[in-house]
Design an enzyme around this catalytic site. Structure first.
Site, PDB file in Angstrom:
ATOM      1  N   HIS A  65       4.315 -32.160 -28.460  1.00 14.91           N
ATOM      2  CA  HIS A  65       4.413 -32.986 -29.436  1.00 14.91           C
ATOM      3  C   HIS A  65       3.624 -32.811 -30.705  1.00 14.91           C
ATOM      4  O   HIS A  65       3.587 -33.704 -31.866  1.00 14.91           O
ATOM      5  CB  HIS A  65       4.077 -34.524 -28.886  1.00 14.91           C
ATOM      6  N   ASP A  66       2.879 -31.691 -30.676  1.00 17.76           N
ATOM      7  CA  ASP A  66       2.226 -31.370 -32.067  1.00 17.76           C
ATOM      8  C   ASP A  66       2.454 -30.025 -32.697  1.00 17.76           C
ATOM      9  O   ASP A  66       2.257 -29.500 -33.622  1.00 17.76           O
ATOM     10  CB  ASP A  66       0.416 -31.185 -31.555  1.00 17.76           C
ATOM     11  N   GLU A 110      -6.644 -30.987 -22.754  1.00 20.60           N
ATOM     12  CA  GLU A 110      -5.710 -30.196 -23.985  1.00 20.60           C
ATOM     13  C   GLU A 110      -7.145 -29.493 -24.767  1.00 20.60           C
ATOM     14  O   GLU A 110      -8.084 -30.128 -25.200  1.00 20.60           O
ATOM     15  CB  GLU A 110      -5.303 -31.319 -25.064  1.00 20.60           C
ATOM     16  N   ASP A 144      -2.088 -40.160 -20.382  1.00 23.78           N
ATOM     17  CA  ASP A 144      -2.986 -39.570 -21.662  1.00 23.78           C
ATOM     18  C   ASP A 144      -4.146 -40.341 -21.611  1.00 23.78           C
ATOM     19  O   ASP A 144      -4.397 -41.561 -21.645  1.00 23.78           O
ATOM     20  CB  ASP A 144      -2.308 -39.665 -22.667  1.00 23.78           C
ATOM     21  N   ASP A 193      -6.982 -35.483 -23.988  1.00 25.48           N
ATOM     22  CA  ASP A 193      -6.772 -35.343 -25.255  1.00 25.48           C
ATOM     23  C   ASP A 193      -7.888 -34.570 -26.072  1.00 25.48           C
ATOM     24  O   ASP A 193      -9.066 -35.112 -25.726  1.00 25.48           O
ATOM     25  CB  ASP A 193      -6.605 -36.616 -26.004  1.00 25.48           C
TER      26      ASP A 193
HETATM   27  C1  NOJ Z   1      -4.334 -33.954 -29.744  1.00 20.58           C
HETATM   28  C2  NOJ Z   1      -3.075 -34.868 -29.878  1.00 20.58           C
HETATM   29  O1  NOJ Z   1      -1.995 -33.962 -28.775  1.00 20.58           O
HETATM   30  C3  NOJ Z   1      -2.557 -35.031 -30.967  1.00 20.58           C
HETATM   31  O2  NOJ Z   1      -1.109 -35.627 -31.044  1.00 20.58           O
HETATM   32  C4  NOJ Z   1      -3.555 -36.042 -31.860  1.00 20.58           C
HETATM   33  O3  NOJ Z   1      -2.799 -36.426 -32.989  1.00 20.58           O
HETATM   34  C5  NOJ Z   1      -4.686 -35.534 -31.584  1.00 20.58           C
HETATM   35  N1  NOJ Z   1      -5.024 -34.912 -30.389  1.00 20.58           N
HETATM   36  C6  NOJ Z   1      -5.771 -36.594 -31.928  1.00 20.58           C
HETATM   37  O4  NOJ Z   1      -5.856 -37.215 -30.676  1.00 20.58           O
END
Ligand code: NOJ
Ligand code: CA
Length: 538
Positions: A329-330, A267, A102, A204
């Protein structure tokens, strides 16, 4: 299509997304680590995936569980050491798998030495590495930008009398990508890891990387509804998806291409029509692919999914490679969003569409979101947005077997296990020939064996209220995928030609080889891959 084309590993392959805190704990502190992952590599080989992506494993105060980095070129002691990572990379490569890390370029931790220096004085040479602004005339925030994680995106720094920008937590100050020194330093981070053998990065929060230079206010969102995050009350017109991002990504791609066959995945939560711009153009490539999160976001109906696939396919250029994601994971897990029975259909969809699939650890067991009692909640969003907003439920430990703590650890894990771990675990599902795990494995084996699935062309075959069907073809081989989105029996017959062939795989894992003559009958929540006889009909 281009049958003689050389397909890259990141096109043919399937990515397995690991949340390292929750995969396997080797040193009995209740938190997953790199050595734990290394010990499970043979499982991933058995499963049949081709690459692992690890959410951040770098030194971090863990305000946002690793997405707040205080040193980009090392490993957090919670996860192990640089030597552990080297060993993991070597052992992963030895099994023919790739490693994706990442990359978090939008922000650092507020504990990163760069930020500590930047905030020490207004005239410090590092000051401009972050985004500072004077208070508004009334002393308030410089503009109306919101943090994704709630509240203003600006935090006042009393020592120097200015605000700094943080798109996420205040412990995650945004880097200033207009500063060439920041770009150079961050490109060096990429080189550092590429030289260590890392095969690529998931990048990210990419849409936020560069912001409007004059900090104009964002407009109100006319479509906002209170069930959305407060962040969505405004359209991030001036704080995300800015034109200059393309130039930065083209430069990042040049850095990456110097190392051969590596991959950059972004992302980006933006509409598909905007997403496809980030492949770059024919002469100036950008990302290998921006993550396509549509399956996470749209209502789960056959017609919605069909519209999404065809809209995406239609927008992609000849050099743009698609990709699909069901969970991460979000977001709530797919088994929670669509239910356990439909999750099998979703798995077949993910692994038979054109484009690189990403499988989120645990989805191959049908793992659902785990309710977390208030006293065990970890995610800072519980605090900054409110109770229930946290992402802990989709980040729980991987259940490996029925032993205490599910073989994840020998002590209480950092988050609770799934309450059904004694039956829903890897060991149990490996033994059960009809389990979700065995379905994932069969789908992965089929995708590997059938070029039509891995790299073949896509064509819609039809959609009804309850059934979605499409065809994948390569080298004269034709496969039809027919998915029942309903809890009722359905028959499907394409309007153009009958379905003639035989079942290669059913989500129920019990009708391989069954002949299909004209119409395919599907049981509730069943999907089938059908090998079609005859030449492609056009
Ligand atoms: C996206 C990530 O997937 C998430 O888990 C994170 O909290 C935020 N970006 C900030 O980095
Ligand atoms: Ca550990």
């Amino acid at each position: 299509m281009d049958e003689g084309r050389r397909w890259r590993w990141w096109q043919r392959g399937v990515i397995y997304h690991i949340y390292p805190r929750s995969f396997a704990d080797s040193n009995r502190d209740g938190i997953g680590d790199l050595e734990g992952i290394r010990q499970k590599l043979d499982y991933l080989v058995w499963l049949g995936v081709d690459a692992i992506w690890l959410s951040p494993i770098f030194p971090s105060p863990m305000a946002d569980f690793g997405y707040d980095i205080s040193d980009y070129c090392d490993v957090d002691p919670i996860f192990g050491t640089l030597a552990d990572l080297d060993r993991l990379i070597a052992d992963t490569h030895a099994r023919g798998l790739k490693v994706i890390l990442d990359f978090v370029p939008n922000h650092t931790s507020d504990q990163h030495p760069w930020f500590q220096e930047a905030r020490s004085a207004r005239d410090h040479p590092r000051r401009d590495w972050y985004i500072w602004a004077d208070p508004a005339p009334d002393g308030g925030s410089p503009n109306n930008w919101r943090s994704v994680f709630g509240g203003s995106a600006w935090e006042f720094d009393p020592a120097t009398g200015q605000y700094y920008l943080h798109t996420f937590l205040k412990e995650q100050p945004d880097l200033n990508w207009r500063n060439p020194e920041v770009r150079a330093a961050m490109f060096d981070v990429l080189r550092f890891w590429f030289e260590r053998g890392v095969d690529g990065f998931r990048i990210d929060a990419l849409r936020f990387l560069i912001k409007d230079a004059s900090f104009r206010d964002n407009p109100p969102n006319p479509d906002y509804s209170p069930d959305q995050l407060p962040f969505n009350e405004l359209i991030p017109a001036y704080s995300a998806d800015q034109y200059e991002l393309h130039e930065i990504l083209a430069a990042m791609r040049h850095v990456t291409d110097a190392f051969g066959e590596r991959v950059l995945i972004g992302e980006m939560y933006i509409p598909i029509s905007r997403l496809v711009a980030y492949y770059g153009c024919r002469h100036e490539r950008e990302l290998h692919f921006p993550f396509n999160f549509q399956l996470l976001l749209i209502p789960w109906t056959a017609r919605q999914v069909a519209a999404t696939i065809d809209t995406y396919e239609g927008l992609l250029g000849p050099d743009d490679w698609p990709n699909w994601v069901l969970s991460n994971h979000d977001q709530p897990r797919v088994a929670t969003r669509v239910g356990e029975a439909q999750a099998r259909v979703a798995a077949m969809l993910l692994l038979t569409l054109r484009g690189t699939p990403t499988v989120y650890y645990g989805d191959e067991l049908g793992l659902a979101d785990v309710p977390i009692p208030p006293e065990r909640r970890q995610d800072p969003l519980e605090r900054t947005i409110g109770p229930g907003a946290g992402r802990d439920p989709c980040r729980t430990p991987m259940p490996w077997d029925a032993s205490p703590y599910a073989g994840f650890s020998t002590v209480e894990p950092w988050l609770p296990l799934n309450p059904d771990y004694e039956t829903r675990n890897v060991a149990a599902q490996r033994e059960d020939p009809r389990s979700m795990l065995r379905l994932y494995r069969e789908l992965l084996l089929l995708r590997r064996a059938e070029p039509a699935l891995a790299i073949g062309q896509y064509r819609p075959l039809g959609v009804t209220t309850d059934v979605l069907a499409y065809e994948r073809t390569a080298g004269g081989r034709r496969l039809a995928i027919v998915l029942n989105f309903s809890g009722h029996e359905q028959g499907f017959r394409p309007s153009r030609e009958p379905l003639d062939g035989y079942v290669l795989l059913s989500t129920h894992l019990d009708r391989d080889g069954e002949p299909v003559r004209g119409t395919l009958l599907l049981r509730p929540n069943e999907g089938c891959v059908v090998a079609l006889s005859g030449l492609p009909g056009r």
